[in-house]
Each structure stands twice: as structure tokens, then as C-alpha cells.
Design an enzyme around this catalytic site. Sequence first.
Site, PDB file in Angstrom:
ATOM      1  N   SER A 127      42.774   4.892  -8.125  1.00 41.02           N
ATOM      2  CA  SER A 127      43.840   5.614  -7.438  1.00 41.02           C
ATOM      3  C   SER A 127      44.950   5.997  -8.281  1.00 41.02           C
ATOM      4  O   SER A 127      45.400   4.809  -8.875  1.00 41.02           O
ATOM      5  CB  SER A 127      44.158   5.167  -5.939  1.00 41.02           C
ATOM      6  OG  SER A 127      44.822   5.782  -5.403  1.00 41.02           O
ATOM      7  N   TYR A 181      46.874  -1.093  -0.437  1.00 39.60           N
ATOM      8  CA  TYR A 181      45.715  -0.378  -1.102  1.00 39.60           C
ATOM      9  C   TYR A 181      46.051  -0.442  -2.587  1.00 39.60           C
ATOM     10  O   TYR A 181      45.098  -0.589  -3.483  1.00 39.60           O
ATOM     11  CB  TYR A 181      45.770   0.894  -0.314  1.00 39.60           C
ATOM     12  CG  TYR A 181      44.658   1.881  -0.861  1.00 39.60           C
ATOM     13  CD1 TYR A 181      43.310   1.640  -0.561  1.00 39.60           C
ATOM     14  CD2 TYR A 181      45.009   2.620  -1.985  1.00 39.60           C
ATOM     15  CE1 TYR A 181      42.465   2.621  -1.328  1.00 39.60           C
ATOM     16  CE2 TYR A 181      44.287   3.778  -2.641  1.00 39.60           C
ATOM     17  CZ  TYR A 181      42.717   3.471  -2.078  1.00 39.60           C
ATOM     18  OH  TYR A 181      41.693   4.428  -2.640  1.00 39.60           O
TER      19      TYR A 181
END
Length: 221
Positions: free
Chosen positions: A134, A147
Amino acid sequence: MTKTALITGASRGLGLALARSLTVDGWRLILTARGEEALRSAAGGLGALALAGDVADPAHRDRLIRAVEDHGGLDLLVNNASGLGTVPLPPLSHYPLGELEELLRTNVLAPLALIQAALPGLRERRGAIVNVTSDAAVEAYEGWGGYGATKAALEQLSNVLAAEEPDVAVWWVDPGEMNTAMLAEAVGEQEAATASPPEKVVPTLRRLVAERPPSGRVSHS
């Protein structure tokens, strides 16, 4: 020789979109995700082997590797399954450490464990690994610290693995913002709907598999 791919998080989103695309080219697929009903529905239309379970569970990982061995080996491992963590997304100053520990198990330790188990076969067949990461791994987005930290760890594991395993292609892929259930959970359905569908990322992944460029970080744009 028919090629075999193991895709985690394959009942929806990017994992399912990639599975559908590989099926067209005759790949044999082993698909896994936590939701059994959704996974069976997805795999049934693809003629794939569906093994529902949590990749953070060592016993489930063992089942996946046994399935790979039963299919004669592995050409592609796609670590796509991922957890989001605490929602609403909290600042790091208030991030529950127990939940971060659990997120690390899912987003970092589980992919590495699958890689370790699959590596002998991947080396033999000069296979490839795709670790889905990501932009939160490299950018400072408020609320995304937990995250993002897990994805940063996965990226560095991928980076070192690429240096250690010259016979296996290792790509860590930032797919960009996609309209998925995970994004909707984080930012709301209305905002998530403005993002690109996961299918837009599939050509980038297919190009990696077909052309086999050097191992490295890949950003879809």
C-alpha cells in the site's frame, strides 16, 4: 505444463479479479479467504480449489501447502489477504497495542510464513511472489499508522527476500486506492466509490507474471 497459483484474500476485490483473469489463460488456482460461503461462490465459477480459513492460522497454512504439493508445485504465490486493524482508524497515540499485534500477524507474519513454506517449490519452478502492499507503507496518512506500519514491514521483508532468492521473482505491489470493502470500511462507502475498481490493477499484475521484470517495488498508476 499447467501453471499453479495460490491467491490469498481471493473471495473478493483484487484477489478475485486476478483469479478470474488467470483462469482465462488456463492457470490452476488454489484460492483462500476467511469467508467460506463467499469463497465457494467465487471459486465455483472458476473451477478453482477453495480452501476457506485464516492465513494467520498455522494449521490453515499447512492445508494450503499440502494442496500445493498435491497439485505438483507452485508457480505463483499472491499474498493479497490483509487486515485493516482498528476502525475508526485511530492515531498512533491511542492505537490498541493488542490489535496492532494481531494485525502484524495477519499482514506480516502470515505472508512470510506462507513464503517460507512455499519457497522450496518456488525455487524449483523458478516461480514468483507478489506481496500486495500500500502507499500507506511509504506515506504519512493520519490514522493509517498501524496499517501502514504492517505494510512497510511487508515491503522490507520483500526487499530482503528479493536479494536472498535470486531464482524467485519477488514483487511488492502498491495497487493504489481501490474501491474495495476494506477501503469502504476505512473511509465510508461514498468516498470509496470514487476509487478505481480492482480490475484496473490486474493488467499490472499480469504484466509482471508474463514479462518477469527484475524483483522490486511496483506502483500501479
